[in-house]
Design an enzyme around this catalytic site. Structure first.
Site, PDB file in Angstrom:
ATOM      1  N   GLY A   5       0.793  -1.217   0.000  1.00  0.00           N
ATOM      2  CA  GLY A   5       0.000   0.000   0.000  1.00  0.00           C
ATOM      3  C   GLY A   5       0.828   1.271   0.000  1.00  0.00           C
ATOM      4  O   GLY A   5       1.964   1.313  -0.486  1.00  0.00           O
ATOM      5  N   SER A   6       0.273   2.326   0.578  1.00  0.00           N
ATOM      6  CA  SER A   6       0.816   3.676   0.452  1.00  0.00           C
ATOM      7  C   SER A   6       2.191   3.863   1.063  1.00  0.00           C
ATOM      8  O   SER A   6       2.831   4.903   0.844  1.00  0.00           O
ATOM      9  CB  SER A   6      -0.147   4.684   1.079  1.00  0.00           C
ATOM     10  OG  SER A   6      -1.406   4.630   0.434  1.00  0.00           O
ATOM     11  N   ALA A   7       2.680   2.911   1.831  1.00  0.00           N
ATOM     12  CA  ALA A   7       4.012   3.038   2.418  1.00  0.00           C
ATOM     13  C   ALA A   7       5.083   3.215   1.351  1.00  0.00           C
ATOM     14  O   ALA A   7       6.146   3.795   1.621  1.00  0.00           O
ATOM     15  CB  ALA A   7       4.327   1.810   3.279  1.00  0.00           C
ATOM     16  N   VAL A   8       4.818   2.748   0.111  1.00  0.00           N
ATOM     17  CA  VAL A   8       5.834   2.827  -0.950  1.00  0.00           C
ATOM     18  C   VAL A   8       5.743   4.125  -1.747  1.00  0.00           C
ATOM     19  O   VAL A   8       6.486   4.303  -2.724  1.00  0.00           O
ATOM     20  CB  VAL A   8       5.731   1.617  -1.912  1.00  0.00           C
ATOM     21  CG1 VAL A   8       5.801   0.310  -1.153  1.00  0.00           C
ATOM     22  CG2 VAL A   8       4.471   1.689  -2.767  1.00  0.00           C
TER      23      VAL A   8
END
Length: 711
Positions: A392-395
């Site tokens: 998800g958005s962590a990248v």
């Protein structure tokens, strides 16, 4: 016969006799000469041959190297054991070994659990020859004579015809004899074989020692056993070693034998024990067995005492590991109870030093059910490097930097966050419509649409509402290439085997490129995620994760020997990106944790260690052990971060797969775990510095070594 002829005959007789005597004389001289040559010239050679002794090198194992954490807290030690061994000579018969086993059975107690039915049958045939003969009929022997069956088939027939009633005749005392002989037979000629090394009492040592002259091949020695002060913690990562019975794994036999190992040597079979086998194994003690021509051992001479394996000082902090595992377990239970999600069963944490790649903790927990259906939590630390998930958005930090480098966006570029309506697809949008946002705001508030539009630009596409979205499929490779510079989707290089690299999607439809940009297509491991955020934290250097900090010589007198190798920081690659671009993303990560509207602010506000990071939520499909839920929609929760933001010394990733399956039972377990582990890191750092833990532990080890030397 005339008188003249008789006279001539009498004259010839002495001549013939003289000739005969001369021949006999020469023969006798030849014999004497030959005997002289044999006795005088070759006598010593024949005497030596008669008294010939053979020398055979043998070796015995030494304790493996120990393992310590970064503060020299023992993680793996060796417990000394009294051991009774047997070295079989080539001249020893089955009957000889049976006699020795019977004698030993009167001196020691031997566990019989490993005795098999085949062992019992072999023993029954050996000890009951008359009854065994009756198992072979005259018809069987006739078939052998007629060539219908080979002779060695008779033994198999004997075995097959031994009944349970026959075996029941073997007494408990005989079983103990059999258990001892079984160990004696398992060894190789001229190689010491352990008969018993667990629970050998002082009384047994004394009894056997007093009878050694009557027990050829038997000896009393010191053996060792791996000892784990922290029990199951980190055991999967530390790895396993084979037992003396298992010896060298068959598939690696040639390799180890070429290095001088014996077939029954204990070797590392997984993870650190296997990865550092050459270091941990040590130099075996070597002796020389002198035997007579029949193979009987006459004398054993020590060639070298051997040396314990080298010690490993790991990068892990065992106290931090303990606390992190405790936090994971507590929050995993709480989240499962709060959400009621059947699929939630695991969570991972990786913490590392972004300056040098040293792994400080790698922890994982998994909820499982035992055979009775009761839930328990198992260690799953290895899952942090062997299992992968959509993150998800962590990248999104990697996506923004890829956008900078590709020219799709620039630092400060503003884009409109709005729902995207692409023909044939559901609306693609952020969790809220944010309006116009720049790159920092997009990271801070986690805008999906900003990343979508960046990916569209990288794919040379043009968004038009309710229209199809053709894209250059080469953008998939381009984006993955940028991601790989951070360690996403490629091996991290950690010094452990069996690392997973994640899954790369094969379809190249436009919508999936947008999913890739927000971490909802390819999968990555928690370790890759930690390496990625470390690369951002340290200014663009992808560091090789390291589990071993130092390799040290063993030193029985001092406890801690000199370092023979220290792990140096290893840069795998440097981001092909400008410094100001990386600093821009660092600022976005700082705002996530330290400014209002940041997705991590509510949990980290006021933290005095000045954190930076990125939260993540990924829509995913379940692919865990519960087959009834296979491919059910679910959400993965993640978070990455580091601190302090201006001088990072610790970076982390938190991954909680399948955290919930619908918005109504959502939770923030990723953020709670992240806050707690970072608080604990800085708390322990202060504590360890205050008590000078490293020196304190070294002093303890040295005191223990000195005490042992005195004893």
């Amino acid at each position: 016969m005339t008188k003249e002829e008789k006279k001539r005959k009498r004259k010839m007789l002495p001549v013939r006799l003289n000739a005969l005597f001369l021949v006999v004389f020469f023969i006798f001289c030849g014999i004497v000469l030959r005997l002289g040559v044999v006795q005088i010239v070759y006598g010593q050679d024949y005497k030596k041959e008669l008294e010939r002794k053979e020398e055979t090198d043998v070796s015995s194992t030494v304790p493996r190297g120990k393992m310590y954490d970064r503060n020299y807290t023992p993680l793996v030690d060796n417990e000394p054991l009294n051991a009774i061994t047997y070295t079989r000579s080539s001249a020893t018969s089955q009957e000889d070994r049976l006699a020795i086993a019977k004698a030993l059975s009167g001196l020691i107690e031997q566990n019989t659990d490993k005795v098999t039915e085949r062992d019992k049958k072999d023993y029954w045939i050996m000890t009951r020859p008359d009854e065994a003969k009756k198992k072979i009929t005259s018809e069987d022997r006739q078939k052998v004579e007629d060539g219908e069956i080979p002779e060695d088939k008779l033994y198999e027939l004997q075995l097959s015809r031994i009944t349970e009633q026959d075996l029941a005749d073997i007494s408990e005392k005989e079983l103990e004899v059999l258990a001892i002989k079984r160990q004696m037979d398992a060894g190789y000629a001229m190689t010491p074989q352990t008969i018993k090394n667990k629970g050998v009492t002082p009384e047994e040592v004394a009894a056997v020692s007093g009878q050694l002259e009557d027990l050829p091949g038997v000896d009393i020695t010191t053996d060792w056993e791996r000892k784990y002060p922290y029990k199951s913690m980190l055991r999967t990562m530390i790895g396993s070693i084979s037992s003396p019975e298992q010896g060298i794994p068959k598939e690696q036999r040639d390799t180890f034998l070429a290095k001088g190992y014996s077939l029954n040597d204990r070797v590392g079979t997984s993870y650190l024990e296997m990865q550092y086998e050459d270091v941990l194994q040590g130099e075996k003690a070597r002796a020389k067995n002198i035997t007579d021509r029949e193979g009987n051992i006459l004398e054993t001479q020590i060639i070298s005492e051997g040396k314990s394996g080298k010690d490993l000082v790991l990068t892990l902090d065992v106290e931090l590991q303990q606390e992190v595992e405790k936090i994971i377990e507590e929050e995993l239970k709480a989240a499962k109870k709060e959400s009621g999600t059947e699929m939630l069963d695991r969570a991972f944490v990786v913490m590392m030093d972004p300056r040098n790649g040293e792994v400080l903790t790698m922890a994982g927990k998994q909820i499982v059910k035992d055979d009775s259906g009761v839930q328990k939590i198992n260690d799953y630390s290895l899952g942090a490097m062997t299992s992968s998930y959509t993150m998800g958005s962590a990248v999104k930090g990697a996506t923004v930097l890829a956008g900078y480098q590709s020219g799709a966006i620039k630092p400060g570029t503003s884009l409109l966050d709005e729902p995207l309506y692409i023909k044939g697809s559901p609306a693609k949008k952020s969790y809220e419509t944010m309006g116009t946002v720049n790159d920092l705001e997009a990271l801070k508030r986690s805008s999906n649409v900003y990343m979508f539009k960046t990916a569209i630009e990288m794919g040379d596409g043009e968004y038009k509402k309710n229209s199809s979205l053709p894209l250059d499929t080469g953008a998939f490779s381009e984006m993955r290439n940028y991601f790989s510079q951070f360690g996403l989707g490629v091996p991290t290089g950690i010094d452990l085997p069996n690392e997973a690299t994640g899954y790369k999607g094969t379809s190249v439809t436009p919508g999936l490129l947008l999913d890739l940009s927000i971490g909802q297509y390819d999968t990555y491991t928690p370790l890759q995620l930690a390496q990625y955020v470390s690369t951002i934290a340290n200014g663009g250097y992808r560091m090789k994760p390291q589990m071993v900090k130092e390799i040290r010589e063993p030193d029985p007198s001092e406890g801690i020997g000199p370092a023979v190798r220290s792990s140096e920081p290893h840069v795998l690659n440097k981001l092909d990106m400008d410094k100001d671009q990386i600093e821009r993303v660092q600022e976005g990560f700082r705002q996530v944790m330290q400014e209002k509207k940041g997705t991590g602010y509510g949990y980290f506000m006021g933290a005095d260690y000045s954190p930076a990071g990125k939260t993540g939520t990924a829509q995913a499909f379940y692919d865990g052990p519960n087959k009834s839920k296979f491919l059910a929609p679910t959400f993965n929760l993640t978070m990455v971060g580091y601190a302090p933001h201006d001088k990072p010394e610790v970076a982390f990733s938190v991954v909680v797969p399948w955290a919930y399956d619908k918005s109504s039972n959502s939770n923030s377990v990723n953020k709670v775990i992240s806050k707690r582990i970072m608080d604990k890191y800085f708390e322990l750092k202060e504590k360890h510095d205050k008590e000078n833990l490293e020196q304190k532990n070294i002093d303890k080890i040295e005191e223990k070594a000195i005490k042992k030397e005195v004893e």
